[in-house]
Design a protein around this motif. Sequence first.
Motif, mmCIF file in Angstrom:
data_model
loop_
_atom_site.group_PDB
_atom_site.id
_atom_site.type_symbol
_atom_site.label_atom_id
_atom_site.label_comp_id
_atom_site.label_asym_id
_atom_site.label_seq_id
_atom_site.Cartn_x
_atom_site.Cartn_y
_atom_site.Cartn_z
ATOM 1 N N GLY A 1 0.820 -1.228 0.000
ATOM 2 C CA GLY A 1 0.000 0.000 0.000
ATOM 3 C C GLY A 1 0.845 1.265 0.000
ATOM 4 N N HIS A 2 1.693 1.431 1.019
ATOM 5 C CA HIS A 2 2.552 2.621 1.053
ATOM 6 C C HIS A 2 3.514 2.629 -0.141
ATOM 7 C CE1 HIS A 2 1.819 2.823 5.575
ATOM 8 N NE2 HIS A 2 1.548 4.041 5.168
ATOM 9 N N ALA A 3 4.070 1.443 -0.408
ATOM 10 C CA ALA A 3 5.153 1.359 -1.405
ATOM 11 C C ALA A 3 4.712 1.884 -2.760
ATOM 12 C CB ALA A 3 5.641 -0.078 -1.515
ATOM 13 N N LYS A 4 3.493 1.567 -3.141
ATOM 14 C CA LYS A 4 3.016 1.981 -4.461
ATOM 15 C C LYS A 4 3.022 3.508 -4.576
ATOM 16 C CE LYS A 4 -0.473 0.520 -7.752
ATOM 17 N NZ LYS A 4 0.518 0.297 -8.791
ATOM 18 N N ILE A 5 2.566 4.154 -3.510
ATOM 19 C CA ILE A 5 2.503 5.620 -3.526
ATOM 20 C C ILE A 5 3.910 6.214 -3.427
ATOM 21 C CG2 ILE A 5 1.572 7.605 -2.262
ATOM 22 C CD1 ILE A 5 -0.651 5.523 -1.337
ATOM 23 N N LEU A 6 4.746 5.590 -2.604
ATOM 24 C CA LEU A 6 6.120 6.090 -2.455
ATOM 25 C C LEU A 6 6.894 5.950 -3.767
ATOM 26 C CD1 LEU A 6 6.786 4.510 1.066
ATOM 27 C CD2 LEU A 6 6.523 6.949 0.568
ATOM 28 N N ALA A 7 6.667 4.824 -4.452
ATOM 29 C CA ALA A 7 7.382 4.579 -5.714
ATOM 30 C C ALA A 7 7.023 5.636 -6.756
ATOM 31 C CB ALA A 7 7.073 3.180 -6.232
ATOM 32 N N GLU A 8 5.762 6.110 -6.708
ATOM 33 C CA GLU A 8 5.352 7.191 -7.626
ATOM 34 C C GLU A 8 6.208 8.426 -7.374
ATOM 35 O OE1 GLU A 8 3.026 7.228 -10.022
ATOM 36 O OE2 GLU A 8 2.505 5.116 -9.668
ATOM 37 N N ARG A 9 6.389 8.728 -6.099
ATOM 38 C CA ARG A 9 7.171 9.912 -5.730
ATOM 39 C C ARG A 9 8.641 9.777 -6.139
ATOM 40 N NH1 ARG A 9 6.343 13.561 -1.409
ATOM 41 N NH2 ARG A 9 4.164 14.183 -1.418
ATOM 42 N N LEU A 10 9.158 8.547 -6.057
ATOM 43 C CA LEU A 10 10.583 8.342 -6.365
ATOM 44 C C LEU A 10 10.858 8.506 -7.855
ATOM 45 C CD1 LEU A 10 11.254 5.234 -4.080
ATOM 46 C CD2 LEU A 10 11.862 7.607 -3.602
ATOM 47 N N GLY A 11 9.819 8.210 -8.645
ATOM 48 C CA GLY A 11 9.936 8.413 -10.100
ATOM 49 C C GLY A 11 10.875 7.411 -10.752
ATOM 50 N N SER A 12 11.091 7.621 -12.051
ATOM 51 C CA SER A 12 11.818 6.608 -12.826
ATOM 52 C C SER A 12 13.307 6.537 -12.474
ATOM 53 C CB SER A 12 11.638 6.880 -14.321
ATOM 54 O OG SER A 12 12.081 8.192 -14.571
ATOM 55 N N GLU A 13 13.829 7.575 -11.851
ATOM 56 C CA GLU A 13 15.247 7.554 -11.458
ATOM 57 C C GLU A 13 15.433 6.988 -10.052
ATOM 58 O OE1 GLU A 13 17.847 8.832 -13.548
ATOM 59 O OE2 GLU A 13 16.126 8.636 -14.902
ATOM 60 N N GLY A 14 14.304 6.752 -9.364
ATOM 61 C CA GLY A 14 14.387 6.324 -7.965
ATOM 62 C C GLY A 14 14.456 4.817 -7.817
ATOM 63 N N ARG A 15 14.761 4.406 -6.584
ATOM 64 C CA ARG A 15 14.877 2.971 -6.310
ATOM 65 C C ARG A 15 14.144 2.652 -5.005
ATOM 66 N NH1 ARG A 15 20.449 -0.584 -5.642
ATOM 67 N NH2 ARG A 15 19.355 -2.554 -5.415
ATOM 68 N N LEU A 16 13.343 1.600 -5.024
ATOM 69 C CA LEU A 16 12.639 1.180 -3.809
ATOM 70 C C LEU A 16 13.000 -0.268 -3.500
ATOM 71 C CD1 LEU A 16 9.049 1.939 -2.712
ATOM 72 C CD2 LEU A 16 9.783 -0.434 -2.735
ATOM 73 N N ILE A 17 13.461 -0.481 -2.256
ATOM 74 C CA ILE A 17 13.762 -1.848 -1.819
ATOM 75 C C ILE A 17 12.719 -2.202 -0.762
ATOM 76 C CG2 ILE A 17 15.447 -3.324 -0.648
ATOM 77 C CD1 ILE A 17 17.600 -1.296 -1.788
ATOM 78 N N GLY A 18 11.963 -3.253 -1.016
ATOM 79 C CA GLY A 18 10.902 -3.659 -0.087
ATOM 80 C C GLY A 18 11.290 -4.953 0.606
ATOM 81 N N ILE A 19 10.963 -5.022 1.892
ATOM 82 C CA ILE A 19 11.293 -6.217 2.685
ATOM 83 C C ILE A 19 10.021 -6.672 3.396
ATOM 84 C CG2 ILE A 19 12.729 -7.113 4.574
ATOM 85 C CD1 ILE A 19 14.547 -4.624 4.213
ATOM 86 N N ASP A 20 9.794 -7.957 3.478
ATOM 87 C CA ASP A 20 8.739 -8.473 4.356
ATOM 88 C C ASP A 20 9.047 -9.915 4.752
ATOM 89 O OD1 ASP A 20 5.676 -7.202 4.880
ATOM 90 O OD2 ASP A 20 5.979 -9.306 5.438
ATOM 91 N N LEU A 21 8.641 -10.251 5.962
ATOM 92 C CA LEU A 21 8.824 -11.623 6.458
ATOM 93 C C LEU A 21 7.845 -12.584 5.798
ATOM 94 C CD1 LEU A 21 9.150 -11.096 10.324
ATOM 95 C CD2 LEU A 21 10.847 -12.136 8.828
ATOM 96 N N ASP A 22 6.727 -12.021 5.351
ATOM 97 C CA ASP A 22 5.611 -12.850 4.915
ATOM 98 C C ASP A 22 5.662 -13.081 3.407
ATOM 99 O OD1 ASP A 22 2.935 -13.541 3.989
ATOM 100 O OD2 ASP A 22 2.279 -13.049 6.017
ATOM 101 N N GLU A 23 5.811 -14.342 3.047
ATOM 102 C CA GLU A 23 5.956 -14.671 1.626
ATOM 103 C C GLU A 23 4.757 -14.194 0.810
ATOM 104 O OE1 GLU A 23 6.117 -18.837 0.888
ATOM 105 O OE2 GLU A 23 7.076 -18.574 -1.071
ATOM 106 N N GLY A 24 3.551 -14.374 1.386
ATOM 107 C CA GLY A 24 2.325 -13.973 0.667
ATOM 108 C C GLY A 24 2.319 -12.484 0.385
#
Length: 302
Positions: free
Chosen positions: A27-50
């Motif tokens: 949820g947050h990541a999608k909106i944050l990735a928009e802000r980072l734009g095409s030059e930005g990088r997002l690394i996402g981590i989660d314990l939950d495989e699903g």
Amino acid sequence: MLVEPVLELLDPRPGQCLVDCTIGPGGHAKILAERLGSEGRLIGIDLDEGNVVLARKGLADAPAQCQVLQGNFAELDAILRGCEVARVDRILADLGLSSNQLDDPARGFSFLGDGSLDMRMDRREALSAVEVVNRSTERELADLIYQNSQERFSRRIAKRICQARRAGRIRSTRRLAEVVASAVQVDPGSRKSKIHPATRTFLALRIAVNGELENLRSLLREAPKWLAQGGRIGVISFHSVEDREVKLDFKRRAQQGLYSIVTKRPVIAGPAERADNPRSRSAKLRVAERTDRPLEACLETE
Ligand SMILES: C[S@@+](CC[C@H](N)C(=O)[O-])C[C@H]1O[C@@H](n2cnc3c(N)ncnc32)[C@H](O)[C@@H]1O
């Protein structure tokens, strides 16, 4: 949760590198990735495989370069080294559980409905709540319930759990909820009790099963060395024990000259979000900014 304050106070900018330590379904990541734009990088981590699978799908056409990994944010060092980044500009941790985890009876996080007493965020781990509930001594149970959730009836609850398990292992969430309710002698349906009598016990067990406080401490310890100068860390917590960890860490880092605190008081959800999503009522966001003080200057105070 707290999307507007996260955007405003974490303030991600085009081209930056952001780590979403608890990407959940994204949820947050999608909106944050928009802000980072095409030059930005997002690394996402989660314990939950699903949730990793859901987040990858949700970010498939995000403009930023996105990488989502199953892992524990407590291992931030190893994860970021593996991603070959030198520094990051933003770190977000939205602690606890996502709604899909909480609402799935099979995961065993909730006393509403019935499911197996599991509570593992990462199902590759061996320790589940069944083991903690059925194998811990009365003293261990009382201590973990009190320390993780400040449940004032912890001793009574631990005693009742130990009595109840003599008749057979406690395997289901419903059974555990009944045992706890009988220990504090509150009718779960009673209007007088604001929260279900098993709320704190379930929270405490979940924290123990997943090592949540140790994980948070480890993340807070590792964050300053990864944040670039002017980089920001934001943490959303959902109960007082966690919030206290964050508050004290930021304060200590500020005293060391490593952080300046952006949120003097924790930011909470506004009336509309609180009405719309009852879970947001306990959410607290704290944000700090990395100063230019080198970490080495503070090592002797660690
Ligand atoms: C509140 S949800 C995050 C929701 C997400 N921010 C969103 O907007 O969709 C918390 C997530 O953190 C994950 N989590 C909790 N502790 C973790 C840890 N130590 N390392 C990695 N993920 C963790 C949980 O599995 C869950 O998916």
